[in-house]
Design an enzyme around this catalytic site. Structure first.
Site, mmCIF file in Angstrom:
data_model
loop_
_atom_site.group_PDB
_atom_site.id
_atom_site.type_symbol
_atom_site.label_atom_id
_atom_site.label_comp_id
_atom_site.label_asym_id
_atom_site.label_seq_id
_atom_site.Cartn_x
_atom_site.Cartn_y
_atom_site.Cartn_z
ATOM 1 N N GLY A 1 1.194 -1.372 0.264
ATOM 2 C CA GLY A 1 0.407 -0.001 -0.042
ATOM 3 C C GLY A 1 0.971 1.441 -0.044
ATOM 4 N N ARG B 1 -2.807 12.946 -5.417
ATOM 5 C CA ARG B 1 -3.588 13.412 -6.825
ATOM 6 C C ARG B 1 -4.314 14.097 -6.998
ATOM 7 N NH1 ARG B 1 -2.190 8.410 -10.283
ATOM 8 N NH2 ARG B 1 -4.134 7.461 -9.254
ATOM 9 N N ARG C 1 -12.335 4.461 -13.975
ATOM 10 C CA ARG C 1 -11.239 3.810 -15.360
ATOM 11 C C ARG C 1 -12.529 3.170 -15.821
ATOM 12 N NH1 ARG C 1 -6.155 3.656 -12.635
ATOM 13 N NH2 ARG C 1 -6.710 4.842 -10.122
ATOM 14 N N ASP D 1 -7.413 -0.500 -17.042
ATOM 15 C CA ASP D 1 -7.715 0.671 -15.505
ATOM 16 C C ASP D 1 -6.194 1.270 -15.324
ATOM 17 O OD1 ASP D 1 -5.510 -2.151 -15.201
ATOM 18 O OD2 ASP D 1 -5.320 -1.493 -14.042
HETATM 19 P P1 AMP Z 1 -0.488 -0.117 -12.167
HETATM 20 O O1 AMP Z 1 0.872 -0.276 -11.285
HETATM 21 O O2 AMP Z 1 -0.925 1.317 -11.024
HETATM 22 O O3 AMP Z 1 -1.070 0.245 -12.718
HETATM 23 O O4 AMP Z 1 -1.268 -1.072 -10.720
HETATM 24 C C1 AMP Z 1 -2.575 -2.305 -10.536
HETATM 25 C C2 AMP Z 1 -2.652 -2.874 -9.624
HETATM 26 O O5 AMP Z 1 -1.326 -2.670 -8.023
HETATM 27 C C3 AMP Z 1 -3.353 -1.461 -8.696
HETATM 28 O O6 AMP Z 1 -4.839 -2.923 -8.471
HETATM 29 C C4 AMP Z 1 -2.779 -1.510 -7.852
HETATM 30 O O7 AMP Z 1 -3.053 -0.486 -6.330
HETATM 31 C C5 AMP Z 1 -1.959 -2.194 -6.859
HETATM 32 N N1 AMP Z 1 -1.033 -1.950 -6.704
HETATM 33 C C6 AMP Z 1 -0.425 -1.272 -7.215
HETATM 34 N N2 AMP Z 1 1.579 -1.153 -5.947
HETATM 35 C C7 AMP Z 1 0.815 -1.303 -5.023
HETATM 36 C C8 AMP Z 1 1.578 -1.738 -3.401
HETATM 37 N N3 AMP Z 1 2.810 -1.130 -3.461
HETATM 38 N N4 AMP Z 1 0.667 -1.932 -2.265
HETATM 39 C C9 AMP Z 1 -0.551 -2.722 -2.796
HETATM 40 N N5 AMP Z 1 -1.357 -2.143 -4.491
HETATM 41 C C10 AMP Z 1 -0.405 -2.001 -4.935
HETATM 42 MG MG MG Z 2 -3.102 1.549 -11.966
#
Ligand code: AMP
Ligand code: MG
Length: 479
Positions: free
Chosen positions: A124, A174, A181, A246
């Protein structure tokens, strides 16, 4: 100093299954890196209140202000073509919405604010690098006139996060028109939750496309917004890097800056992302990928477009088939002024492609080649190249047929061709210094990028491509 934020949280009024209520997890020692005063003012927020102890505590997730309704949004998504029925905000928490000075509703979200029910294996959290990167690139995009989420603030947490190594934690605040999305629609479509799709569609129409009359109109509006957005990315050599469904905002803003990058030397096949082994999201594929993502949105909306499935498919298909034409027109709207054109002729697209092909063959710097057209300078990569001289002659002949005086054409080109973009090696330099606690390079870069169409003082060298050894070959999600 009181922190009084006039939240009006419309997403939190949607049914429970749209999100999980979740407060940010407090951090040990919040410290402000940067506050975007101008954006704060546009939002009607008092910058000095945001800089106060309570303000910084809010920006770090340690203080949930009155009237906030913190939540993590549910969404699904196709990641590199593979469908994941549940993703959701795993490291981002929506504090709430406010109505900005321009009357537009804006989300205030903390990215890196701790675990949520959607975190899966993740912690998170975010580390400093991606927070600085998103701050720089999103604010640069805005200054370039390209729809984007914004950065209101960045703070360090005083806590470490563990990636390949131990790194300082940070939180980005942000601001977005919304964080809805294509994947948000997919989340409900895969669950056959037509009622939720209706509620979501009504919410998105009211919020982003008030003129739209129903789901088909909404689809058309998102198609147009995305076509224009991708055309604008192309005009500045931007590669998003992870155009999963997404990571595509239905509001038409650039969102989720991960392994994104601006090209130095131009080539249409350029890929930076370390996880994009097959070039799915390469520079020149972005329009096709947007169309593919929009087809996923269309399929979610089918039950709302017409109760007769065949008719619904027919209408959605027709809307999707308009994408290439809309994109082509948007692309010309972006590129014509880049070569000084205000009028339209049939041969314009070919003229522009001839230039791009030559640039690609010699990896001429994208930004500096176009800016050079305005300034009458030619990049080394194209100097003495006969084909470029031929092209220049054809271009000059075309400019002759413009009603504009030559100096007006040059001014137009300077307003369409930035002098500075957030080059990868500069972003890396800012992050490297930030890791030692020196945010000077970050602030200087941010400052220069506020006015990308102005020439920076020559000694600052922000226009220069990377020197040998400075090139950044890969960018990482690494959040
Ligand atoms: P993204 O790389 O931003 O497209 O993220 C893809 C998914 O992974 C989303 O559901 C994010 O919330 C989740 N995610 C990415 N990094 C983390 C993290 N450090 N902790 C929890 N969830 C993550
Ligand atoms: Mg994302």
């Amino acid at each position: 100093m009181t922190l009084d934020i006039p939240f009006d949280n419309s997403y939190a009024r949607l049914p429970d299954r749209f999100y999980a209520r979740q407060s940010p997890a407090p951090v040990r020692a919040p410290a402000l890196i940067q506050l975007n005063d101008r954006l704060a003012e546009e939002l009607g927020l008092d910058p000095s209140a945001l800089r106060s102890g309570t303000g910084i505590a809010m920006l770090a997730g340690n203080h949930v202000p009155e009237h906030a309704a913190p939540l993590a949004q549910a969404y699904a998504g196709h990641q590199f073509g593979g469908f994941v029925p549940q993703l959701g905000d795993g490291r981002a928490i929506l504090l709430g919405e406010i109505i900005a000075q321009d009357g537009q509703r804006r989300d205030i979200q903390l990215k890196g604010a701790g675990r949520t029910p959607f975190s899966r294996m993740g912690d998170g959290r975010a580390w400093l690098g991606p927070v600085l990167r998103e701050y720089i690139v999103s604010e640069a995009m805005h200054a370039l006139g390209i729809p984007t989420t914004r950065a209101l603030a960045a703070v360090t947490t005083g806590e470490d996060v563990y990636r390949q190594s131990r790194l300082p934690g940070a939180v980005l605040t942000r601001v977005a028109a919304s964080h809805i999305r294509v994947g948000t629609f997919q989340y409900f479509a895969v669950r056959n939750d037509t009622k939720a799709l209706e509620d979501l569609t009504a919410h998105v129409i009211a919020r982003h496309y008030p003129e739209a009359q129903g789901a088909l109109d909404l689809l058309r509006a998102v198609i147009t917004a995305q076509a224009r957005l991708v055309a604008q990315w192309m005009g500045v050599g931007f590669i998003h890097g992870v155009m999963n469904t997404d990571n595509m905002s239905v509001a038409g803003e650039t969102i989720d800056y991960g392994p994104c990058a601006f090209m130095d030397g131009y080539h249409p096949d350029t890929v930076f992302s370390s996880i994009d082994a097959h070039g799915r999201y390469a520079f020149a594929r972005q329009a096709d990928i947007a169309a593919w993502n929009l087809a996923q949105l269309a399929s979610c909306l089918l039950p709302l477009i017409d109760e007769d499935q065949d008719r619904a498919i027919g209408r959605a298909t027709e809307a999707l088939h308009a994408f290439p034409e809309i994109f082509k027109a948007a692309w010309l709207d972006v590129f014509r002024p880049k070569i000084g054109l205000t009028t339209r002729e049939d041969g314009d697209a070919e003229l522009i492609h001839r230039l791009l092909d030559m640039m690609a063959a010699r990896r001429a710097d994208f930004t500096n080649t176009f800016r050079g057209l305005a300034d009458g300078t030619v990049q080394d990569a194209l100097t003495g190249v006969a084909a470029f001289d031929d092209w220049s002659a054809a271009w000059q002949a075309r400019l002759q047929r413009e009603p504009n005086a030559p100096e007006d054409s040059s001014a137009l080109m300077r307003s369409a061709n930035p002098a500075v973009i957030p080059r990868n090696h500069r972003i890396e330099e800012a992050i490297e210094a930030g890791l030692t606690g020196d945010f000077g390079p970050f602030r200087r870069l941010l400052d220069i990028l506020q006015t990308p169409f102005d020439d920076p003082a020559p000694q600052l060298a922000y226009r220069d491509p990377p020197a040998p050894g400075q090139e950044v070959m890969q960018t990482f999600c690494g959040t």
